[in-house]
Design an enzyme around this catalytic site. Structure first.
Site, PDB file in Angstrom:
ATOM      1  N   PRO A 130       1.057  -1.078  -0.057  1.00  0.00           N
ATOM      2  CA  PRO A 130      -0.203   0.263   0.276  1.00  0.00           C
ATOM      3  C   PRO A 130       0.804   1.444   0.179  1.00  0.00           C
ATOM      4  O   PRO A 130       1.535   1.656   0.665  1.00  0.00           O
ATOM      5  CB  PRO A 130      -0.756  -0.092   1.133  1.00  0.00           C
ATOM      6  N   GLU A 131       0.591   1.911  -0.984  1.00  0.00           N
ATOM      7  CA  GLU A 131       1.126   3.617  -0.585  1.00  0.00           C
ATOM      8  C   GLU A 131       0.455   4.347  -0.697  1.00  0.00           C
ATOM      9  O   GLU A 131      -1.589   3.980  -0.147  1.00  0.00           O
ATOM     10  CB  GLU A 131       2.026   3.835  -2.143  1.00  0.00           C
ATOM     11  N   LYS A 183       1.535   7.774   4.498  1.00  0.00           N
ATOM     12  CA  LYS A 183       1.510   5.874   4.775  1.00  0.00           C
ATOM     13  C   LYS A 183       0.580   5.665   5.994  1.00  0.00           C
ATOM     14  O   LYS A 183       0.101   4.180   6.011  1.00  0.00           O
ATOM     15  CB  LYS A 183       2.294   4.833   4.115  1.00  0.00           C
ATOM     16  N   ARG A 201      16.009  -2.037  -4.187  1.00  0.00           N
ATOM     17  CA  ARG A 201      14.546  -1.725  -4.674  1.00  0.00           C
ATOM     18  C   ARG A 201      13.967  -2.347  -6.082  1.00  0.00           C
ATOM     19  O   ARG A 201      15.081  -1.957  -6.928  1.00  0.00           O
ATOM     20  CB  ARG A 201      13.392  -0.544  -4.648  1.00  0.00           C
TER      21      ARG A 201
END
Length: 278
Positions: free
Chosen positions: A2-3, A58, A262
């Site tokens: 989730p962002e 967030k 990442r």
DNA sequence: ATCTATGCCTGGTGGC
DNA sequence: TGCCACCAGGCATAGA
């Protein structure tokens, strides 16, 4: 993962289900999710009513009768609603019991999620929320602000966009999308970006996040805002996750690499790294 | 001050 | 098929 758009979607979904409800009991089954003492958390939250909800970065922010409850979903946190007495799955680590014997359960396979209670009046001026940078839609997010923050950063812009103390709410997926739309290489060092590039990043951050929010977020394996509620933005992703894909702009192969640990997707033709001035 | 490495976690994947 | 090493990934923390 989730962002900001996913967190907003979760917030809106939960609001319909729990606003005004009183938490009469709380059970924590995995200590590390709670920041602070678990039994204090359980005791303190009992008897409090959920009066309002919002997001900051967030984080989900629940305004309770006395305290603010902060919840970070991290990678895979989500909420399921169950009736009291229904068997608890091994991934349900925190259970909030409401008056009507309905339970909201925090489900988190990876156990990376975090939650904590913070004094309500000061929630935005205390850790962790006071360490966050501007929201994507904050008018204070300007070129001057970004250039100032980036000036000392020699890390790749890909990594710097993930820095929550500069802009809050961007995660790994939207990061790739924003840089792709901006025609900026993810490898470009933040301190080499121009004012025009800062303008582009601000503009595209707003475009991408606003559209994702409209569409209920991106459903990629681990996200649903509530059981069975899926976002649609995954269909709109231009670059992220398109392994072996082609660039929708130039038709060349999309490259997959790692930056700062990442997974990073980009088009090496549309997003050319400028060399640093000597 | 800035940056890098490590730990937190488990399901999925790929090699054999 | 089963076993196992390895990996993703947001963020805090420790160390360089």
């Amino acid at each position: 993962m989730p962002e900001k758009p996913e967190v907003i979607t979760v917030c809106k979904t939960l609001e319909k289900q729990i606003l005004g409800k009183k938490i009469v009991d709380c059970h924590v089954y995995w200590d590390n999710i709670i920041v602070g003492k678990t039994n204090e958390f359980e005791e303190k939250i009992k008897g409090q009513t959920i009066e309002a909800m919002t997001t900051r970065g967030k984080w989900l922010v629940f305004f309770l009768s006395q305290d603010a409850l902060l919840i970070h979903l991290r990678m895979e946190g989500r909420f399921y609603f169950r009736k009291m007495g229904e068997e608890r799955s091994k991934h349900e680590h925190v259970v909030f019991v409401f008056e009507n014997q309905e339970e909201m359960r925090f489900h988190d396979v990876r156990k990376f999620g975090k939650m904590m209670l913070v004094p309500k009046q000061d929630v935005f001026s205390l850790r962790p929320l006071n360490e966050l940078g501007y929201e994507f839609d904050d008018p204070m997010l300007t070129e001057e602000y970004l250039l100032d923050k980036w000036q000392k950063k020699r890390l790749p812009i890909k990594s710097v966009l993930l820095d929550q103390s500069i802009i809050a709410g961007i995660g790994n997926i939207y990061d790739d999308e924003i840089l792709f739309l901006s025609h900026i290489s993810p490898f470009q060092r933040a301190n080499t970006l121009t004012r025009e590039e800062a303008t582009l990043i601000i503009k595209n951050t707003r475009i991408v996040l606003e559209k994702a929010i409209q569409m209920g977020g991106t459903t990629i394996k681990s996200f649903e805002s509530s059981e069975g509620v899926h976002g649609l933005f995954q269909n709109e992703l231009a670059i992220h996750g398109r392994k072996n894909g082609i660039c929708p702009v130039c038709g060349n192969r999309i490259e997959v690499t790692k930056i700062g640990g990442r997974g990073t997707y980009y088009c090496p033709f549309c997003q050319i790294e400028k060399k640093e001035a000597a």
